[in-house]
Design an enzyme around this catalytic site. Structure first.
Site, PDB file in Angstrom:
ATOM      1  N   SER A 168       0.890  -1.349   0.136  1.00 27.53           N
ATOM      2  CA  SER A 168       0.094  -0.038   0.117  1.00 27.53           C
ATOM      3  C   SER A 168       0.952   1.361   0.015  1.00 27.53           C
ATOM      4  O   SER A 168       1.991   1.391   0.400  1.00 27.53           O
ATOM      5  CB  SER A 168      -0.944   0.024   1.245  1.00 27.53           C
ATOM      6  OG  SER A 168      -1.575   1.290   1.173  1.00 27.53           O
ATOM      7  N   TYR A 208      -1.193  -0.903  10.556  1.00 22.35           N
ATOM      8  CA  TYR A 208      -1.205  -1.299   9.193  1.00 22.35           C
ATOM      9  C   TYR A 208      -0.325  -0.436   8.314  1.00 22.35           C
ATOM     10  O   TYR A 208       0.396  -0.954   7.473  1.00 22.35           O
ATOM     11  CB  TYR A 208      -2.818  -0.710   8.815  1.00 22.35           C
ATOM     12  CG  TYR A 208      -3.059  -1.321   7.328  1.00 22.35           C
ATOM     13  CD1 TYR A 208      -3.117  -2.455   6.949  1.00 22.35           C
ATOM     14  CD2 TYR A 208      -3.117  -0.147   6.294  1.00 22.35           C
ATOM     15  CE1 TYR A 208      -3.283  -2.894   5.680  1.00 22.35           C
ATOM     16  CE2 TYR A 208      -3.476  -0.507   4.899  1.00 22.35           C
ATOM     17  CZ  TYR A 208      -3.709  -1.847   4.826  1.00 22.35           C
ATOM     18  OH  TYR A 208      -3.865  -2.364   3.361  1.00 22.35           O
ATOM     19  N   LYS A 212       2.409  -2.753   5.978  1.00 22.58           N
ATOM     20  CA  LYS A 212       2.630  -2.477   4.571  1.00 22.58           C
ATOM     21  C   LYS A 212       4.006  -2.217   4.182  1.00 22.58           C
ATOM     22  O   LYS A 212       4.483  -2.386   3.078  1.00 22.58           O
ATOM     23  CB  LYS A 212       1.600  -1.293   4.031  1.00 22.58           C
ATOM     24  CG  LYS A 212       0.026  -1.730   4.420  1.00 22.58           C
ATOM     25  CD  LYS A 212      -0.196  -3.046   3.343  1.00 22.58           C
ATOM     26  CE  LYS A 212      -0.345  -4.350   3.955  1.00 22.58           C
ATOM     27  NZ  LYS A 212      -0.872  -5.276   3.093  1.00 22.58           N
TER      28      LYS A 212
END
Length: 339
Positions: A168, A208, A212
């Site tokens: 991401s 998160y 990533k």
């Protein structure tokens, strides 16, 4: 490279052309995290290119069977296979890999799309924090366990298989790993997944983003060790899309995310298109270790390229291999023979 909000907004508002299509006749695609969202949309695109085998891997048998039926109804591709794997379990990942090794088939494209986005501690196996375990331990384990199959495919069919890890653009927002994590004597990965550390550090707020970043680190490290192999490993940012990934966020963040989705989110089909591009773009465009973002190759974050980031990446790679060798007796031989 940095990612100002203006650049992210520009990416979200770009007009994207048609999905990249190639002839997949005779080839095999495995997509993990295939029953919903971006993974399912990517499967629809792959199915339209008529691969010999399309394996949809997911955790739930009922949801997987529903996805198979939906895929057949929407694309006419009726031979997709459902294989079960739970990335919250070493045993399940190992069983999936053992089953594939026994199958002995070719493997041209492997897309590792499953992931978690948690903002509170939830345990996985052996009290690992779930999102670190799924995103940064089990996903690399599955990649390594399937490397021998990809190498055999390269040798037997004179092709260059592609391994795609869904990352991401939020990795750009990690300016550096927490100094306490880097300094920990128990190791970066174990510290990131330690409940006591998370409780005293407030470490779940950017969880998160960090997972990533570690996806990007994994692909870059794997590529460094695959230099003599005929496999291309690539990380991909599919863009900010409507997704069930954020369903476990706290209520106030889900509300904020819903408003942001209404303003900026891409349809899941567009995110699936970007995953497919990373999997199928010509080898002259996508190189081993690249970071593909919204259907083009881009530079990773400044931190990932910095001296501190490169050092952290190397440590995490070594720690990861130690963890995986302890968890799965096959890993040591795979590393020796394939990396």
């Amino acid at each position: 490279m940095k990612l100002p909000m203006s650049a992210l907004i520009a990416d979200q508002r770009r007009k994207y052309g048609p999905v990249l299509r190639v002839d997949l006749t005779g080839k095999t695609v495995i997509l993990v995290g295939a029953n919903t969202g971006l993974g399912f949309e990517a499967c629809k695109y792959f199915a339209s290119m008529k691969p010999a085998r399309l394996i949809m891997a997911c955790r739930s048998e009922s949801k997987g069977n529903a996805a198979l039926a939906k895929l057949a109804a929407e694309t006419g591709y009726k031979t997709a296979e459902l294989w079960l794997v739970d990335l919250a379990s070493f045993k399940s990942v190992t069983a999936f890999a053992d089953k594939w090794e026994a199958d002995g088939g070719r493997l041209d494209i492997l897309v590792l799309n499953a992931g978690l986005n948690h903002m509170k501690y939830e345990p996985a196996q052996d009290n690992w924090e779930a999102s670190v375990f799924v995103n940064n331990v089990a996903t690399p384990l599955l990649a390594l366990r399937l490397l021998p199959s990809m190498n055999r495919t390269a040798e037997r069919y004179s092709v260059r298989p592609r391994l795609v890890v869904v990352a991401s653009d939020v990795h750009y927002w990690v300016s550096a790993l927490d100094k306490r994590v880097v300094a920990s004597k128990t190791g970066i990965i174990h510290t990131l997944a330690d409940q006591k550390f998370l409780a005293c550090s407030g470490g779940m707020s950017d969880r998160y983003f960090v997972t990533k970043l570690l996806n990007v680190f994994f692909v870059r490290s794997l590529a460094d060790h695959l230099k003599s192999a005929k496999i291309t490993a690539v990380a991909v940012n599919p863009g900010y899309c409507y997704s069930e990934l954020r369903r476990s966020l706290p209520l106030h963040l889900r509300i904020a995310d819903r408003l942001m989705e209404m303003a900026l989110a891409l349809p899941a089909a567009v995110g699936g298109q970007h995953i497919v591009w990373a999997a199928l773009a010509d080898d002259s465009i996508v190189k081993n270790g690249d970071y593909a973002s919204v259907s083009e190759v881009r530079e990773v974050s400044d931190y990932a390229l910095s001296k501190d980031g490169v050092a952290a990446q190397a440590r995490i790679w070594d720690e990861l291999l130690d963890i995986l060798k302890d968890a799965d007796g096959s890993v040591a031989g795979i590393v020796q023979d394939n990396l």
